[in-house]
Design a protein around this motif. Structure first.
Motif, PDB file in Angstrom:
ATOM      1  N   LYS A 211     -35.846  17.559  -3.394  1.00 27.67           N
ATOM      2  CA  LYS A 211     -36.864  16.516  -2.829  1.00 27.67           C
ATOM      3  C   LYS A 211     -37.480  15.551  -3.798  1.00 27.67           C
ATOM      4  CE  LYS A 211     -37.671  19.777   1.054  1.00 27.67           C
ATOM      5  NZ  LYS A 211     -38.911  20.603   1.720  1.00 27.67           N
ATOM      6  N   ASN A 212     -36.634  15.036  -4.695  1.00 25.66           N
ATOM      7  CA  ASN A 212     -37.079  14.068  -5.560  1.00 25.66           C
ATOM      8  C   ASN A 212     -36.659  12.688  -5.487  1.00 25.66           C
ATOM      9  OD1 ASN A 212     -37.848  12.870  -7.971  1.00 25.66           O
ATOM     10  ND2 ASN A 212     -37.029  14.381  -9.394  1.00 25.66           N
ATOM     11  N   LEU A 213     -37.257  12.121  -4.622  1.00 24.97           N
ATOM     12  CA  LEU A 213     -36.764  10.580  -4.405  1.00 24.97           C
ATOM     13  C   LEU A 213     -36.708   9.757  -5.429  1.00 24.97           C
ATOM     14  CD1 LEU A 213     -36.039   8.606  -2.155  1.00 24.97           C
ATOM     15  CD2 LEU A 213     -38.734   8.165  -1.715  1.00 24.97           C
ATOM     16  N   SER A 214     -37.633   9.947  -6.497  1.00 20.64           N
ATOM     17  CA  SER A 214     -37.694   8.980  -7.537  1.00 20.64           C
ATOM     18  C   SER A 214     -36.484   9.176  -8.204  1.00 20.64           C
ATOM     19  CB  SER A 214     -38.715   9.066  -8.434  1.00 20.64           C
ATOM     20  OG  SER A 214     -39.071  10.572  -8.841  1.00 20.64           O
ATOM     21  N   ALA A 215     -35.911  10.468  -8.703  1.00 17.24           N
ATOM     22  CA  ALA A 215     -34.545  10.932  -9.075  1.00 17.24           C
ATOM     23  C   ALA A 215     -33.652   9.833  -8.430  1.00 17.24           C
ATOM     24  CB  ALA A 215     -34.317  12.314  -9.232  1.00 17.24           C
ATOM     25  N   VAL A 216     -33.491  10.465  -6.972  1.00 16.37           N
ATOM     26  CA  VAL A 216     -32.311   9.762  -6.408  1.00 16.37           C
ATOM     27  C   VAL A 216     -32.324   8.095  -6.679  1.00 16.37           C
ATOM     28  CG1 VAL A 216     -31.549   8.916  -4.073  1.00 16.37           C
ATOM     29  CG2 VAL A 216     -32.321  11.120  -4.435  1.00 16.37           C
ATOM     30  N   HIS A 217     -33.523   7.458  -6.803  1.00 22.22           N
ATOM     31  CA  HIS A 217     -33.491   6.043  -7.139  1.00 22.22           C
ATOM     32  C   HIS A 217     -33.085   5.540  -8.456  1.00 22.22           C
ATOM     33  CE1 HIS A 217     -35.125   4.132  -3.459  1.00 22.22           C
ATOM     34  NE2 HIS A 217     -36.154   4.912  -3.430  1.00 22.22           N
ATOM     35  N   GLN A 218     -33.270   6.595  -9.505  1.00 19.00           N
ATOM     36  CA  GLN A 218     -33.151   6.592 -10.799  1.00 19.00           C
ATOM     37  C   GLN A 218     -31.483   6.677 -11.029  1.00 19.00           C
ATOM     38  OE1 GLN A 218     -35.094   5.400 -13.345  1.00 19.00           O
ATOM     39  NE2 GLN A 218     -33.409   5.217 -14.630  1.00 19.00           N
ATOM     40  N   ILE A 219     -30.971   7.621 -10.158  1.00 15.94           N
ATOM     41  CA  ILE A 219     -29.665   7.869 -10.171  1.00 15.94           C
ATOM     42  C   ILE A 219     -28.847   6.459  -9.669  1.00 15.94           C
ATOM     43  CG2 ILE A 219     -27.593   9.169  -8.991  1.00 15.94           C
ATOM     44  CD1 ILE A 219     -29.712  11.657  -9.137  1.00 15.94           C
ATOM     45  N   ARG A 235     -22.370   5.729   1.377  1.00 12.31           N
ATOM     46  CA  ARG A 235     -22.699   7.003   2.519  1.00 12.31           C
ATOM     47  C   ARG A 235     -23.368   8.048   1.938  1.00 12.31           C
ATOM     48  NH1 ARG A 235     -23.652   9.961   6.789  1.00 12.31           N
ATOM     49  NH2 ARG A 235     -22.484  12.073   6.551  1.00 12.31           N
ATOM     50  N   LYS A 236     -23.147   8.351   0.533  1.00 16.57           N
ATOM     51  CA  LYS A 236     -23.814   9.578   0.096  1.00 16.57           C
ATOM     52  C   LYS A 236     -25.219   9.227  -0.230  1.00 16.57           C
ATOM     53  CE  LYS A 236     -19.788  11.994  -1.612  1.00 16.57           C
ATOM     54  NZ  LYS A 236     -18.945  12.263  -2.526  1.00 16.57           N
ATOM     55  N   PHE A 237     -25.475   7.963  -0.678  1.00  8.08           N
ATOM     56  CA  PHE A 237     -26.890   7.396  -0.839  1.00  8.08           C
ATOM     57  C   PHE A 237     -27.636   7.590   0.473  1.00  8.08           C
ATOM     58  CE2 PHE A 237     -25.525   6.296  -5.243  1.00  8.08           C
ATOM     59  CZ  PHE A 237     -26.483   6.842  -5.965  1.00  8.08           C
ATOM     60  N   ILE A 238     -27.017   6.903   1.416  1.00 11.00           N
ATOM     61  CA  ILE A 238     -27.653   6.881   2.678  1.00 11.00           C
ATOM     62  C   ILE A 238     -28.311   8.266   3.115  1.00 11.00           C
ATOM     63  CG2 ILE A 238     -27.301   6.235   5.131  1.00 11.00           C
ATOM     64  CD1 ILE A 238     -25.461   3.695   4.249  1.00 11.00           C
ATOM     65  N   TRP A 239     -27.145   9.074   3.155  1.00 14.67           N
ATOM     66  CA  TRP A 239     -27.609  10.552   3.215  1.00 14.67           C
ATOM     67  C   TRP A 239     -28.693  11.070   2.540  1.00 14.67           C
ATOM     68  CZ3 TRP A 239     -27.258  14.872   0.146  1.00 14.67           C
ATOM     69  CH2 TRP A 239     -27.475  16.172   0.939  1.00 14.67           C
ATOM     70  N   SER A 240     -28.608  10.831   1.308  1.00 16.39           N
ATOM     71  CA  SER A 240     -29.880  11.306   0.594  1.00 16.39           C
ATOM     72  C   SER A 240     -31.447  10.651   0.918  1.00 16.39           C
ATOM     73  CB  SER A 240     -29.553  10.969  -1.115  1.00 16.39           C
ATOM     74  OG  SER A 240     -28.360  11.488  -1.447  1.00 16.39           O
ATOM     75  N   PHE A 241     -30.812   9.311   1.137  1.00 15.16           N
ATOM     76  CA  PHE A 241     -32.354   8.498   1.350  1.00 15.16           C
ATOM     77  C   PHE A 241     -33.066   9.038   2.740  1.00 15.16           C
ATOM     78  CE2 PHE A 241     -30.662   4.896  -1.106  1.00 15.16           C
ATOM     79  CZ  PHE A 241     -31.641   5.083  -2.211  1.00 15.16           C
ATOM     80  N   ARG A 242     -31.881   9.392   3.777  1.00 17.83           N
ATOM     81  CA  ARG A 242     -32.330   9.806   4.867  1.00 17.83           C
ATOM     82  C   ARG A 242     -33.054  11.329   4.954  1.00 17.83           C
ATOM     83  NH1 ARG A 242     -29.010  13.349   9.193  1.00 17.83           N
ATOM     84  NH2 ARG A 242     -30.788  13.788  10.651  1.00 17.83           N
ATOM     85  N   ARG A 243     -32.519  12.052   4.106  1.00 19.59           N
ATOM     86  CA  ARG A 243     -33.118  13.384   3.943  1.00 19.59           C
ATOM     87  C   ARG A 243     -34.274  13.579   3.366  1.00 19.59           C
ATOM     88  NH1 ARG A 243     -29.332  17.900   3.379  1.00 19.59           N
ATOM     89  NH2 ARG A 243     -31.526  19.044   3.285  1.00 19.59           N
ATOM     90  N   LEU A 244     -34.516  12.480   2.474  1.00 24.66           N
ATOM     91  CA  LEU A 244     -35.990  12.448   1.557  1.00 24.66           C
ATOM     92  C   LEU A 244     -36.625  11.533   2.240  1.00 24.66           C
ATOM     93  CD1 LEU A 244     -34.591  12.547  -2.029  1.00 24.66           C
ATOM     94  CD2 LEU A 244     -35.484  14.410  -0.518  1.00 24.66           C
ATOM     95  N   GLY A 245     -36.571  11.005   3.610  1.00 28.58           N
ATOM     96  CA  GLY A 245     -37.304  10.027   4.368  1.00 28.58           C
ATOM     97  C   GLY A 245     -37.720   8.705   3.938  1.00 28.58           C
ATOM     98  N   ASP A 246     -36.869   8.261   3.340  1.00 34.04           N
ATOM     99  CA  ASP A 246     -36.744   6.819   2.568  1.00 34.04           C
ATOM    100  C   ASP A 246     -36.074   5.966   3.736  1.00 34.04           C
ATOM    101  OD1 ASP A 246     -37.064   4.237   1.403  1.00 34.04           O
ATOM    102  OD2 ASP A 246     -36.478   5.081  -0.614  1.00 34.04           O
ATOM    103  N   LEU A 247     -36.762   5.420   4.594  1.00 35.20           N
ATOM    104  CA  LEU A 247     -36.008   4.753   5.637  1.00 35.20           C
ATOM    105  C   LEU A 247     -35.411   3.234   5.221  1.00 35.20           C
ATOM    106  CD1 LEU A 247     -35.022   4.029   8.518  1.00 35.20           C
ATOM    107  CD2 LEU A 247     -37.426   3.576   9.284  1.00 35.20           C
TER     108      LEU A 247
END
Length: 817
Positions: A211-219, A235-247
């Protein structure tokens, strides 16, 4: 844990174009080619992946057959016989056994093979290492797999093959093991193992797991520096943003995906399509060298600037096409006039669904509706899953009414709603106390896996005081084979253990009925293997206290002590307070004192409520000295006297018939800045009624009016009965009318809407009007029903309606006092 976050966010050391890094990629290429040669040699010996000869193959098959039959001891003996029976064994000679262990999986037998190979000094090759690690990981032996990988790498037997690390990270992700993933990343960094697209994908999944949203943005930033963006990656990044609540980021990535599809950039790499490959070692022998490619221009610019979650304005969407285009042939769809495989349309639909479902968490129903329109304009067909997200977004932001409109649209399109969609709508209707709608939606659910809709409906039955409705809900629950949980039983104790209606005390009949209900609920708990919780016992103690079942209440207090209070004393204060309160109500003062002493001996934390209850207990004994000592202890413990404290002290003063001191305490309350309530005034009114002190009653009524405290049913009853008992019948009726009008309309004159209501019920000559008034009790409008009955009785007594209550002769006389 922090170290893992840092490594996930900053794994850019393995991707650059410096000269030293180029040598690393050359080394990796050499290692991969070495693996390929090993595999090719194995295939030349026997295409069926056998060992060196027919005898070796036969021995391996015997061991595999023994493992299949569960004869592990015979398999171990055969392995020893095989390992020590020949002096020229190689790793390839164990291939069939290791492959079977990887497929089973059988990590323990793999460990036996490894120990044998170490004892015989047989060198592992990359394919056997890969399969042995796969067997260990699939069997849950991540630590052993990591030790094997680390040990063999330290012996310098292998080149740093990235695929082995990627597969280990993948298994860590599947098993949610952040610790082993961190160790693997440390090892990769230590040996300067680079990243490829698969690595970034796995790092992305690990960041989501943590549940590390900042890490997803850095990746994302690192990925777009070195690779071209494809639809599958988005598709994979959209899935990640959705799981972490970054609409916001999910929406922008989706629009970028649509833009790529419109431009015709639809490359899908088979190894990124999310499907499990049939041949698990295919990736291991890939000869592709994953060298980062600089990104052109604007592709990575849309998500990099996102710093926080904000509501997305649908107006920022790119313009939509005016018409949807139909498919020309099976498996082929059209997007903006171009023909694409159905696979592309499927991936786009998945991503749209992800963002629409994210709108629920972001409470952005407008964006969800816009995305539905965009899907239709792109030729994508919204499914039941799509509308499930739309319903959730509608319910979260607007309410059940909009969700029902979406449900209506689905039925017009002949789409069957998910059971989860109906459950969400039913829960929303229950929260709005729309019990008929909630139950109707619940009846449409075919399979209910969780009892949450029943929780909401039973809670609403409790709020509306409709236990008979709850019986229907329970019957429906049994019919659908929904297993009850502890929350269901908590609600059942609240709904059914109080037998008497409001304003009635427990009696022998109601107590017997309450005991039967409690036994029935507890028997059902035993049948479903569910034990009492803290909340169920609190509900039980409160219900038994309401019914006046003191002995049973004390018994359940001892049960609570054994289950919870002795283990966690902080849970005991609230339960003891409930018991003390009902002991005081039942005038069991000596038992209350014993419970209070036990609380202090056990070292339980006493609360302000505890002291207030015990001061109230002093009113039963008529002991002001004890009350003063309790107040002193209370202040010493850090609790300053509040309104309930003053109310309890006033009761003590009234018990010794010291009305003057009780009225002085009212002045102390004002000087201390405490808020008055109806309870403190009613306490004085009740005692004044008993003692026939009309002067005190009139003083308190006027004081209530000055303090803007609205009278309630108890106020009206005490004042009316006091005048009647003293023989002032006309005054009693006037007082009842004035107090009731104040209770109904507040401190000002009654408004026009309330006046119409009064005229409808008070002045009507319909014989059934009183039954209609009593109907307000069933709708939990006791105050309104009480007021209407009082005013109707005053009118029947011949007293004309006085809409301006302050102009009443009785009210004007009190104002002069």
């Amino acid at each position: 844990m922090h170290a893992f976050r840092a490594r996930v966010a900053l794994r850019s050391t393995a991707v650059s174009f410096c000269k030293s890094k180029w040598h690393q990629y050359v080394d990796e290429l050499a290692g991969e080619l070495c693996i390929q040669r090993t595999f090719s040699t194995t295939r030349r010996i026997d295409f069926a992946e056998s060992g060196a000869g027919s005898t070796t193959r036969a021995m391996q098959m015997q061991i595999v057959d023994a493992l299949r039959l569960g004869e592990r001891r015979r398999a171990s003996n055969l392995l020893l016989e095989f390992g020590y029976g020949s002096h020229s064994l190689r790793a390839d000679d164990f291939f069939i056994i290791i492959k079977y262990c990887a497929q089973s999986p059988d990590p323990l037998f793999v460990m036996e093979i490894w120990r044998l190979m170490e004892a015989r000094d047989i060198s592992l090759n990359h394919i056997c290492l890969f399969l042995m690690m796969k067997a260990l990981c699939r069997g849950g032996y991540l630590e052993e797999a990591f030790n094997m990988m680390n040990f063999l790498r330290e012996t310098q037997q292998f080149y740093p093959v990235l695929s082995v690390y990627n597969n280990f990270l993948e298994d860590c992700t599947k098993m949610h093991s952040i610790i082993h993933a961190t160790k693997c990343l440390d090892l990769m960094e230590k040996h300067m193992v680079g990243n490829n697209e698969v690595t970034y994908t796995l790092l992305l999944e690990l960041a989501v797991l943590q549940k590390n949203l900042s890490a997803v943005h850095q990746i994302w930033k690192e990925y777009v520096k070195h690779y071209s963006i494809s639809i599958i990656v988005l598709r994979k990044f959209i899935w990640s943003f959705r799981r972490l609540g970054d609409l916001t980021s999910a929406f922008k990535a989706l629009q970028q995906m649509v833009s790529l599809a419109n431009k015709g950039d639809i490359y899908i790499d088979s190894k990124h399509d999310g499907k499990k490959r049939k041949d698990e070692v295919k990736e291991l022998y890939s000869t592709r060298l994953d060298i980062p490619i600089p990104l052109k221009g604007e592709l990575g610019s849309t998500i990099l600037d996102v710093k926080e979650n904000k509501q997305v304005d649908p107006s920022i969407c790119p313009p939509l096409n005016s018409a949807s285009l139909e498919a020309k042939s099976v498996g082929i769809c059209r997007l903006n006039g171009q023909t694409y495989p159905a696979r592309i349309m499927e991936v786009l639909t998945w991503s749209f669904n992800d963002v629409i479902h994210a709108c629920r968490r972001g409470r952005n129903y407008a964006l969800a509706k816009h995305l539905i329109l965009q899907m239709q304009n792109l030729g994508l067909q919204p499914s039941s899953h799509t509308y499930d997200g739309l319903i959730r977004a509608a319910v979260s932001e607007i309410g059940f009414s909009e969700g029902l409109e979406v449900l209506k649209t689905m039925r017009q399109k002949k789409l069957k709603p998910y059971d989860s969609s109906l459950a969400i709508l039913s829960i929303s209707c229950s929260k709005a106390l729309e019990l008929d709608l909630a139950e109707a939606l619940l009846n449409q659910i075919s399979i209910c896996e969780r009892p949450h809709p029943f929780h909401a409906l039973l809670t609403s039955c409790d709020k509306t005081n409709k236990p008979e409705r709850a019986v229907q809900v329970l019957a429906k629950m049994k019919q659908m084979n929904v297993a009850p949980d502890i929350r269901i039983y908590e609600l059942l104790f609240k709904l059914f253990t109080n037998v008497n209606p409001p304003y009635e005390k427990g009696n022998m009949i109601s107590q017997v009925e309450a005991a039967k209900r409690i036994n029935a609920i507890e028997s059902d708990m035993v049948a479903n293997e569910i034990h009492h919780s803290y909340k169920t016992l609190k509900s039980l103690l409160r219900a038994l206290g309401e019914e006046g079942m003191i002995r049973e209440m004390i018994q359940y207090l001892h049960v609570a002590e054994n289950l919870f209070i002795h283990r966690d004393p902080t849970l005991g204060t609230a339960m003891y307070n409930i018991v003390l309160q009902y002991l005081v109500v039942a005038k069991e003062s000596h038992m209350a004192i014993e419970i209070f002493k036990m609380m202090k001996l056990c070292g339980l934390q006493l609360s302000a409520a505890t002291y207030n209850i015990m001061i109230d207990c002093c009113s039963i004994l008529g002991c002001f000295r004890s009350a003063s000592l309790l107040v002193s202890n209370m202040i010493r413990e850090g609790f300053y006297p509040d309104t309930p404290t003053y109310t309890a002290l006033i009761k003590v003063m009234l018990e010794v018939e010291n009305f003057n001191e009780a009225l002085n305490l009212l002045d102390h309350m004002r000087s201390d800045g405490k808020k008055f309530d109806a309870l403190v005034f009613n306490t004085i009114l009740r005692k004044a009624h008993v003692k026939g002190r009309i002067d005190v009653i009139e003083f308190i009524v006027e004081r209530m009016h000055q303090e803007k405290i609205l009278p309630d049913q108890t106020t009206c009853s005490s004042v009316f009965c006091a005048y009647v008992d003293s023989g002032f019948h006309n005054t009693a009726i006037q007082a009842l009318q004035v107090l009731t009008m104040r209770m109904l309309g507040g401190h000002d004159d009654i408004d026009e809407e309330k006046r119409k209501l009064v005229n409808e019920f008070i002045l009507a000559e319909d014989s059934a009007v009183e039954s209609r008034i009593l109907g307000f009790f069933e709708e939990s409008e006791e105050k309104l029903a009480f007021a209407l009955l009082n005013l109707r009785w005053c009118a029947m007594s011949g007293l004309p309606m006085c809409w301006s209550v302050d102009q009443s002769l009785w009210a004007r006389r009190l104002n002069i006092i």
